[in-house]
Motif scaffolding. Structure first.
Motif, PDB file in Angstrom:
ATOM      1  N   MET B   1      44.932  55.639   7.484  1.00 25.95           N
ATOM      2  CA  MET B   1      45.785  54.269   7.313  1.00 25.95           C
ATOM      3  C   MET B   1      44.477  52.816   6.915  1.00 25.95           C
ATOM      4  N   ASP B  10      44.125  63.969   0.617  1.00 27.49           N
ATOM      5  CA  ASP B  10      43.952  63.521   1.731  1.00 27.49           C
ATOM      6  C   ASP B  10      45.372  63.122   0.745  1.00 27.49           C
ATOM      7  N   ARG B  11      45.600  63.362  -0.481  1.00 24.73           N
ATOM      8  CA  ARG B  11      46.628  62.931  -1.112  1.00 24.73           C
ATOM      9  C   ARG B  11      47.782  63.495  -1.303  1.00 24.73           C
ATOM     10  N   GLN B  13      47.874  65.927   1.691  1.00 27.37           N
ATOM     11  CA  GLN B  13      48.103  66.191   2.704  1.00 27.37           C
ATOM     12  C   GLN B  13      49.532  67.032   3.169  1.00 27.37           C
ATOM     13  N   PHE B  14      50.130  66.841   2.894  1.00 25.89           N
ATOM     14  CA  PHE B  14      51.505  66.997   3.535  1.00 25.89           C
ATOM     15  C   PHE B  14      51.367  68.646   2.726  1.00 25.89           C
ATOM     16  N   ARG B  17      49.158  70.950   3.493  1.00 22.08           N
ATOM     17  CA  ARG B  17      49.573  71.584   4.943  1.00 22.08           C
ATOM     18  C   ARG B  17      51.057  72.659   5.168  1.00 22.08           C
ATOM     19  N   GLN B  87      40.620  68.473  11.947  1.00 28.86           N
ATOM     20  CA  GLN B  87      41.071  67.506  12.646  1.00 28.86           C
ATOM     21  C   GLN B  87      40.997  66.222  13.943  1.00 28.86           C
ATOM     22  N   GLY B  88      40.920  68.303  14.730  1.00 27.05           N
ATOM     23  CA  GLY B  88      41.974  67.505  16.509  1.00 27.05           C
ATOM     24  C   GLY B  88      40.335  67.042  17.440  1.00 27.05           C
ATOM     25  N   LYS B  89      40.904  66.945  17.990  1.00 29.63           N
ATOM     26  CA  LYS B  89      39.987  66.946  19.139  1.00 29.63           C
ATOM     27  C   LYS B  89      40.422  67.494  20.522  1.00 29.63           C
ATOM     28  N   ASN B  91      41.824  69.015  23.790  1.00 28.31           N
ATOM     29  CA  ASN B  91      41.362  68.194  25.015  1.00 28.31           C
ATOM     30  C   ASN B  91      42.321  68.989  26.230  1.00 28.31           C
ATOM     31  N   ASN B 100      49.476  73.553  25.139  1.00 26.69           N
ATOM     32  CA  ASN B 100      48.072  73.290  24.652  1.00 26.69           C
ATOM     33  C   ASN B 100      47.229  73.854  24.826  1.00 26.69           C
ATOM     34  N   TYR B 103      47.791  75.476  21.121  1.00 21.83           N
ATOM     35  CA  TYR B 103      46.989  74.862  20.093  1.00 21.83           C
ATOM     36  C   TYR B 103      45.662  74.902  20.242  1.00 21.83           C
ATOM     37  N   ARG B 107      43.210  77.266  17.532  1.00 23.43           N
ATOM     38  CA  ARG B 107      41.852  77.132  16.544  1.00 23.43           C
ATOM     39  C   ARG B 107      40.910  77.927  16.655  1.00 23.43           C
TER      40      ARG B 107
END
Ligand code: SF4
Ligand code: SF4
Ligand code: FES
Lengths: 249, 257
Positions: B1, B10-11, B13-14, B17, B87-89, B91, B100, B103, B107
């Motif tokens: 953002m 980024d442009r 991205q959709f 992905r 991109q993921g952290k 947790n 989770n 997920y 990775r």
């Protein structure tokens, strides 16, 4: 002072200062919730080393889990402090501010990002004026109403954002709460006027492609908002929108 | 953002992905199934294996097919995947939910599979870079050539076998869980119930794929003679049996032990 309520609170004096831990003990009284206990501590801001300190800062409004202002980590779980009953919690009760938003002070965070994102996806129903449009209100089936009612309970509290592994300060991901709101407003007969706009916003960088399908968001939402359902539904809507853009432009 | 001008990644991205998600199923997933199928023919005997591998080698335009439907998608999926993984952290310690975990495992298995595929390619497809004869040159004794790759090439056999067991398991998990996330991403399974059912199917498939891979590994590393002597006899390929399988490749470079 036999029975006590023991708090361990992660404090931070300002947005850019270093966090530190401080412990407080207060006399036990039945039926405290975390906010009511913090109110007591505001009157008696004395830490366990006997020092009088600046009272802990936090936010709250409704005291009934509908405004979302008091969201924080209570014993590591993102939830509303006003609905966290002391009698149900393990002590010492550890309070931390949410980690995915900028800290204002102590337990108060700035959730502006979420409100900005709501604007970005046009999470409202457009009205073109208050004059009589000579049409009855659109009809909505009870089944749709039931699903939409659930979505409408979102209080922008940020718990889902907190638990989402894809949402953090190095990612531009819009975050799970927004999917619930887009699903809600897209399914509304008049709100649907902005459907394509909303879907395009979700197809922009940081939109739905940022979701990694961990489904934590749904598990932690205090309002049981079916965020994963919304994500699946919007996955479908964006697929269709994408094909439409490809084939009809 | 933020309002810095976004890069290509980024442009789009959709779109990227979505293609990333798709490429994992078609063609990579299909290739995985096909590959397991061919390999497992080893269990039916060296002869069957040799025949099937030969059929693949006889395909017209093979280098083009290999590049377009295997190497290119693999490179795309792998490189973009590395970008996504950052991109993921993770947790999962804080939120130890089953999904989770999946997920997180998705990775972890991605990294394992990436390394494994690289090793696997160097081990067989590109071993000739290191002086081993080309795989295609093994014609028609692919079984023997492959077995030799496991038993008498560079590393002790048990190490190869361990690597392949881990690699195949990781790939199977990554593919099967990928089917589940594919269906969410594209909006095929929307409700929680449908997702649960699909997860169950994917779980079973994962176990089947693992076992399937292990069967091939078992056959290729331990079976020393054609299992189906009858089939052999039926073909009347007497002289083939008498040909020592290794003979063609007892060249100095391949025979180091
Ligand atoms: S979806 Fe649930 S957890 Fe997320 S902001 Fe809304 S109410 Fe809070
Ligand atoms: S399902 Fe998507 S939005 Fe929800 S926690 Fe997982 S990554 Fe975040
Ligand atoms: S004060 Fe409103 S939710 Fe806690």
């Amino acid at each position: 002072m036999d029975k006590v309520i023991h708090f361990k609170i992660k404090r931070q004096d300002g947005p850019n200062s270093q966090p530190y831990w401080e412990e407080f003990k207060m006399p036990y009284a039945p039926q405290h919730n975390v906010i009511s206990a913090l109110l007591y501590l505001r009157e008696h801001p004395v830490n366990t080393r006997g020092q009088r300190v600046a009272p802990v800062a936090w936010e709250s409004n409704c005291m009934e889990e509908v405004c979302g202002a008091c969201s924080m980590l209570v014993n590591g779980v993102p939830r509303q402090a006003c609905a966290a009953l002391v009698d149900d919690l393990e002590q010492p009760i550890v309070l931390e501010p949410l980690t995915k938003f900028p800290i204002i002070r102590d337990l108060a965070v700035d959730r502006q990002k979420m409100f900005d994102a709501l604007i970005r996806v046009k999470a409202w129903v457009p009205l073109d004026g208050s004059q009589d449009v000579h049409e009855p209100a659109p009809r909505i089936s009870p089944a749709d109403q039931a699903l939409r009612y659930v979505y409408s309970r979102c209080m922008t509290c940020g718990c889902c954002m907190e638990a989402c592994p894809q949402y953090h300060d190095h990612s531009d991901f819009i975050g799970p709460a927004l999917f619930g709101q887009v699903a809600l407003h897209n399914s509304h007969p008049t709100g649907g006027f902005f459907k394509a706009d909303r879907l395009h916003a979700l197809m922009d960088p940081g939109g739905i492609a940022g979701c990694g399908n961990a489904q934590n968001c749904f598990k932690v939402c205090p309002k049981d908002i079916p965020l994963t359902h919304a994500i699946g539904e919007l996955g479908r809507q964006t697929t269709v929108q994408w094909l439409r853009d490809l084939l009809m432009k | 953002m933020t309002d810095t001008t976004p890069g290509l990644l980024d442009r789009y991205q959709f779109q990227l992905r979505r293609l990333h998600s798709l490429s994992g199923i078609v063609p990579i997933g299909f290739f995985l199934l096909f590959h397991l199928l061919t390999n497992s023919t080893a269990f039916l005997g060296a002869e069957r294996y040799d025949t099937h591998v030969q059929q693949i080698h006889d395909l017209p335009w093979l280098p083009v097919i290999e590049f377009l439907f295997i190497f290119l998608p693999l490179a795309f999926h792998g490189i973009l995947g590395i970008a996504i993984a950052w991109q993921g952290k993770l947790n999962v310690r804080q939120y130890p939910y089953m999904d989770n975990w999946r997920y997180t495992l998705q990775r972890i298995t991605a990294w394992i599979t990436l390394v494994f595929v690289a090793i696997h390619l160097l081990h067989f497809r590109f071993a000739y870079w290191f002086g081993v004869p080309e795989y295609a040159s093994a014609h028609p004794y692919f079984f023997a050539f492959t077995q030799k790759g496991f038993l008498h090439l560079w590393l002790p056999a048990w190490l190869w076998i361990c690597m392949y067991v881990i690699g195949v398991s990781a790939a199977a998990f990554h593919f099967c869980n990928g089917i589940v996330t594919f269906c969410i991403t594209w909006g095929i399974t929307v409700g929680v119930e449908s997702r649960k059912k699909l997860s169950l199917v994917a779980g079973v498939l994962c176990i089947v794929l693992m076992l399937w891979g292990f069967v091939s590994l078992y056959a290729l590393t331990t079976m020393t003679r054609p299992a189906h002597g009858a089939a052999e006899a039926a073909r009347g390929s007497e002289q083939r049996i008498s040909t020592p399988y290794m003979a063609r490749h007892e060249t100095p470079s391949a025979a180091r032990e």
